[in-house]
Design a protein around this motif. Structure first.
Motif, PDB file in Angstrom:
ATOM      1  N   LEU A 361      -1.408   2.989  -4.736  1.00 49.74           N
ATOM      2  CA  LEU A 361      -1.465   1.539  -4.250  1.00 49.74           C
ATOM      3  C   LEU A 361      -0.453   0.728  -3.543  1.00 49.74           C
ATOM      4  O   LEU A 361      -0.160   0.165  -2.847  1.00 49.74           O
ATOM      5  N   ALA A 362       0.716   1.106  -4.625  1.00 45.93           N
ATOM      6  CA  ALA A 362       1.798   0.236  -4.169  1.00 45.93           C
ATOM      7  C   ALA A 362       2.319   1.099  -2.786  1.00 45.93           C
ATOM      8  O   ALA A 362       3.154   0.245  -1.967  1.00 45.93           O
ATOM      9  N   LEU A 363       2.410   2.105  -2.693  1.00 46.53           N
ATOM     10  CA  LEU A 363       2.626   2.690  -1.232  1.00 46.53           C
ATOM     11  C   LEU A 363       1.391   2.308  -0.189  1.00 46.53           C
ATOM     12  O   LEU A 363       1.887   1.910   1.162  1.00 46.53           O
ATOM     13  N   ASP A 364       0.816   1.892  -0.673  1.00 51.28           N
ATOM     14  CA  ASP A 364      -0.322   1.178   0.717  1.00 51.28           C
ATOM     15  C   ASP A 364      -0.303   0.140   1.044  1.00 51.28           C
ATOM     16  O   ASP A 364      -0.392  -0.496   1.756  1.00 51.28           O
ATOM     17  N   ALA A 365       0.612  -0.273  -0.069  1.00 52.44           N
ATOM     18  CA  ALA A 365       0.622  -1.914   0.000  1.00 52.44           C
ATOM     19  C   ALA A 365       2.010  -2.081   1.192  1.00 52.44           C
ATOM     20  O   ALA A 365       2.534  -3.146   1.918  1.00 52.44           O
ATOM     21  N   ILE A 366       3.271  -0.986   0.352  1.00 55.03           N
ATOM     22  CA  ILE A 366       4.573  -1.326   1.467  1.00 55.03           C
ATOM     23  C   ILE A 366       4.295  -0.491   3.132  1.00 55.03           C
ATOM     24  O   ILE A 366       4.515  -1.486   3.570  1.00 55.03           O
ATOM     25  N   ALA A 367       2.845  -0.437   3.003  1.00 57.59           N
ATOM     26  CA  ALA A 367       2.339   0.158   4.164  1.00 57.59           C
ATOM     27  C   ALA A 367       1.675  -0.911   5.140  1.00 57.59           C
ATOM     28  O   ALA A 367       2.111  -0.870   6.290  1.00 57.59           O
ATOM     29  N   THR A 368       1.487  -1.748   4.340  1.00 59.06           N
ATOM     30  CA  THR A 368       0.491  -2.653   4.782  1.00 59.06           C
ATOM     31  C   THR A 368       1.662  -3.722   5.627  1.00 59.06           C
ATOM     32  O   THR A 368       1.361  -4.665   7.092  1.00 59.06           O
ATOM     33  N   ALA A 369       2.795  -4.294   4.017  1.00 59.45           N
ATOM     34  CA  ALA A 369       3.536  -4.685   5.069  1.00 59.45           C
ATOM     35  C   ALA A 369       4.295  -4.653   6.233  1.00 59.45           C
ATOM     36  O   ALA A 369       4.979  -5.830   6.764  1.00 59.45           O
ATOM     37  N   ARG A 370       5.087  -3.094   6.506  1.00 59.63           N
ATOM     38  CA  ARG A 370       5.447  -2.813   7.594  1.00 59.63           C
ATOM     39  C   ARG A 370       3.828  -2.576   9.052  1.00 59.63           C
ATOM     40  O   ARG A 370       4.752  -3.211  10.080  1.00 59.63           O
ATOM     41  N   GLU A 371       3.188  -2.707   8.442  1.00 58.75           N
ATOM     42  CA  GLU A 371       2.001  -2.887   9.972  1.00 58.75           C
ATOM     43  C   GLU A 371       1.798  -4.022  10.339  1.00 58.75           C
ATOM     44  O   GLU A 371       1.871  -4.490  11.299  1.00 58.75           O
ATOM     45  N   ARG A 372       1.810  -5.126   9.013  1.00 59.89           N
ATOM     46  CA  ARG A 372       2.036  -6.554   9.620  1.00 59.89           C
ATOM     47  C   ARG A 372       2.837  -7.488  10.217  1.00 59.89           C
ATOM     48  O   ARG A 372       2.773  -7.762  11.382  1.00 59.89           O
TER      49      ARG A 372
END
Length: 394
Positions: A361-372
């Motif tokens: 979930l942490a890795l997913d949160a970081i990926a989402t921040a990069r996309e945003r």
């Protein structure tokens, strides 16, 4: 009547001439070298793709130099040297200063492509960030690629083929670069930059084989300190206040990195501009035409700084993700090398604090921040939302 076969030339091989600093890309070098050696393998447009740090731009410059070089890429002659430093009359290198390449610039490139080479064998146009072409800009280049001009070659660079509009990539020959091995990047730093073996190995691993970042980490202690501070944020977020502070710290680290990288360059560009205009650098006020030129330069530098700051934030998030990746490796006990082997104690601490599901979930949160951030969300807002999701369990 007999037809004479095209001349096949002898050119430098892998690891030689212009290709000596393009490490871990044997297949790509072989394909490009064959096009230099045999005109039957040559085409008017090439698409070079690969992950950040794989050497896309270096490969494009090396290929351009080999096209202009009488020896097919010796790496020593005037044509090779001027191509690499960006001063060759027939090689135009487009390095994006802003967030996108606009239609006006694309039209100028299409017009330039119509001209015959003035001193070299080819007119070469290198677009280092072709993925930043707007849709209208890509359309402006389309006709130039559909109706190629003899002796003009386009070299488009992008992270992947999906980043290029389909009409452009369908008219280009694709060459894919891969992430080079850590050992190859470390060897390059030792050979080319004189870096100590241990430092070169650390930098190559910490940069995850990104050649440019590995070089900066090996030579800049401040960059190493800022990276370590980014990694340790993973262990500091235990509440909402910590999350907001961590987001601010990340943004601050990016600003420091951006300032350290651009300050000297901006000053040099301004000094060079004043020299070209024949302006008195000691004068308190400048003539109107000089002030106008300075204002335009400062505007371009500000746009470049915005883009660079976002790139720095993105790189910081890649580094932060490596911390959670390493914790996952430790958690599962897999025989895989850690990216952050120099702080293995902190990695193990994070592995004990989070379950495998929480690490994912942490890795997913970081990926989402990069996309945003890539979608133009203000970086601080994206970082705050990410850091809240990265809170450690009580």
């Amino acid at each position: 009547m007999s037809v004479q076969a095209p001349e096949v030339r002898s050119v430098p091989g892998i690891g030689e001439g212009v290709w000596r600093d393009l490490v871990g890309q044997d297949d790509a070098v072989r394909t490009l070298s064959e096009a230099i050696a045999d005109p039957r393998r040559m085409t008017h447009a090439w698409l070079l793709t690969g992950p950040p740090g794989s050497g896309r731009s270096n490969a494009a410059r090396a290929f351009a130099a080999a096209l202009e070089c009488p020896q097919g890429g010796c790496g020593e002659c005037r044509e090779c040297r001027t191509t690499f430093d960006g001063s060759h009359a027939d090689v135009q290198i487009v390095s994006t200063k802003g967030l996108t390449i606009q239609v006006r610039e694309a039209r100028d490139l299409a017009l330039a492509a119509q001209s015959s080479p003035s001193v070299g064998r080819w007119r070469v146009i290198v677009i280092e960030d072709a993925d930043r072409l707007t849709e209208r800009a890509a359309d402006a280049l389309l006709k130039a690629l559909e109706e190629p001009v003899p002796r003009t070659v386009w070299l488009l660079c992008a992270p992947s083929v999906e980043d290029i509009i389909v009409t452009l990539r369908s008219r280009s020959r694709h060459v894919r670069l891969r992430i080079p091995p850590v050992e190859a990047v470390a060897e390059l730093l030792v050979r080319r930059d004189g870096v100590d073996v241990a430092m070169a190995t650390y930098a190559a691993r910490a940069a995850q084989s990104h050649i440019g970042i590995a070089r900066r980490l090996a030579r800049d202690e401040g960059a190493r300190i800022r990276r370590r501070e980014t990694l340790l944020l993973a262990l500091s977020i235990r509440g909402l206040g910590d999350a907001l502070k961590a987001a601010a710290d990340l943004a601050s680290i990016a600003e420091d990195e951006s300032g350290a990288s651009s300050g000297e360059r901006n000053a040099q560009e301004k000094a060079k501009l004043l020299e070209q205009l024949g302006a008195d650098t000691s004068a308190r006020t400048q003539p109107p035409h000089v002030r106008s030129a300075i204002n335009q330069l400062e505007k371009e530098q500000k746009t470049r700084a915005t883009r660079f700051a976002r790139d720095v934030v993105d790189r910081a998030l890649i580094d932060l993700a490596s911390m959670y990746r390493d914790a996952m490796v430790v958690r599962w006990g897999k025989p895989v090398d850690l990216v952050n082997a120099d702080i293995v104690g902190e990695v193990e601490q994070l592995a004990r604090a989070l379950t495998p599901e929480q690490l994912l979930l942490a890795l997913d949160a970081i990926a989402t921040a990069r996309e945003r951030i890539a979608a133009n969300v203000p970086p601080l807002l994206a970082l705050e939302a990410m850091c809240i999701a990265l809170k450690l369990p009580l």
